[in-house]
Design an enzyme around this catalytic site. Sequence first.
Site, PDB file in Angstrom:
ATOM      1  N   GLU A  40       0.809  -1.217   0.000  1.00 41.04           N
ATOM      2  CA  GLU A  40       0.000   0.000   0.000  1.00 41.04           C
ATOM      3  C   GLU A  40       0.843   1.268   0.000  1.00 41.04           C
ATOM      4  O   GLU A  40       0.381   2.336  -0.396  1.00 41.04           O
ATOM      5  CB  GLU A  40      -0.917  -0.007   1.225  1.00 41.04           C
ATOM      6  CG  GLU A  40      -1.968   1.090   1.226  1.00 41.04           C
ATOM      7  CD  GLU A  40      -2.883   0.991   2.430  1.00 41.04           C
ATOM      8  OE1 GLU A  40      -3.524   2.001   2.759  1.00 41.04           O
ATOM      9  OE2 GLU A  40      -2.966  -0.091   3.052  1.00 41.04           O
ATOM     10  N   SER A  41       2.077   1.184   0.426  1.00 38.90           N
ATOM     11  CA  SER A  41       2.957   2.351   0.441  1.00 38.90           C
ATOM     12  C   SER A  41       3.449   2.735  -0.948  1.00 38.90           C
ATOM     13  O   SER A  41       4.146   3.742  -1.097  1.00 38.90           O
ATOM     14  CB  SER A  41       4.152   2.090   1.358  1.00 38.90           C
ATOM     15  OG  SER A  41       4.788   0.879   1.009  1.00 38.90           O
TER      16      SER A  41
END
Length: 260
Positions: free
Chosen positions: A58-59
């Site tokens: 998700e980063s």
Amino acid sequence: MSTDLTTTPDVTSSELLAVVASRELAARRTVFAGIGLPTLAASLAHLTVAPQLEIVYESGVCGAHPSHLPETIADAVLITGAEAVLSMPALFGYVLQGGHIDVGFLGAAQIDKWGNLNTSVIGDWEAPKVRLPGSGGAIEVMANSREVFVVMRRHDPRSFTEKLDFCTTPGPDRALEEGVRPLGTGVTRVITELGILARTGVGRELTLVAVHPGVTVDQVRENTGWDLAVADTVETVRPPSDAELRLLREDVDPDRVYLR
């Protein structure tokens, strides 16, 4: 539910869930992995059944090749050797919404028979017994991944519930009721300490398709908060092999970051 039904003294619940979940990633190409058990499962799958697997975080890290397991999605260890690091708009706008994720791997505190998830609160919204982390990117993962796998550490009527305390992440059935048409089919696999539940898409509820050695269908039903559908043939999950356990313990998570 006593864990001695599903594990031996040599295999922990975390190891069992990670190994079984990793097998479900066979032949998949891209996986959007959350931190914890999904990371363990994806990393093990990359070493076994899915050597071409690209793990996305998700980063914004795509094609991660960390030297050791990340402790958070923003852990710097994810960046070194990664295929790409994208901005959040690019990750969610082009990769997820572009339909490039085969499997979204999520966890949850509660799930219902249609694959809707709760990661917000346990109890009443105004005065919850427990306040949880919330959605993060789970809504986008659910809506845009081709399918979603969920790993649940607990399998009991409070976690597998007829009615969620709060719907954080709606599956496609609930989204369609609100006039939203997601790209993906929603939750297709749920891996728990008791077995595996599956569904094939919109209009289909979760169905018991496999149990772990020592677990009966009746025990799974008793620990599910709705009238659980059961497949005509319920398989017995193959226990973790020595090779899978060795890779998990010595190569994937030797520092016991997530293994318990």
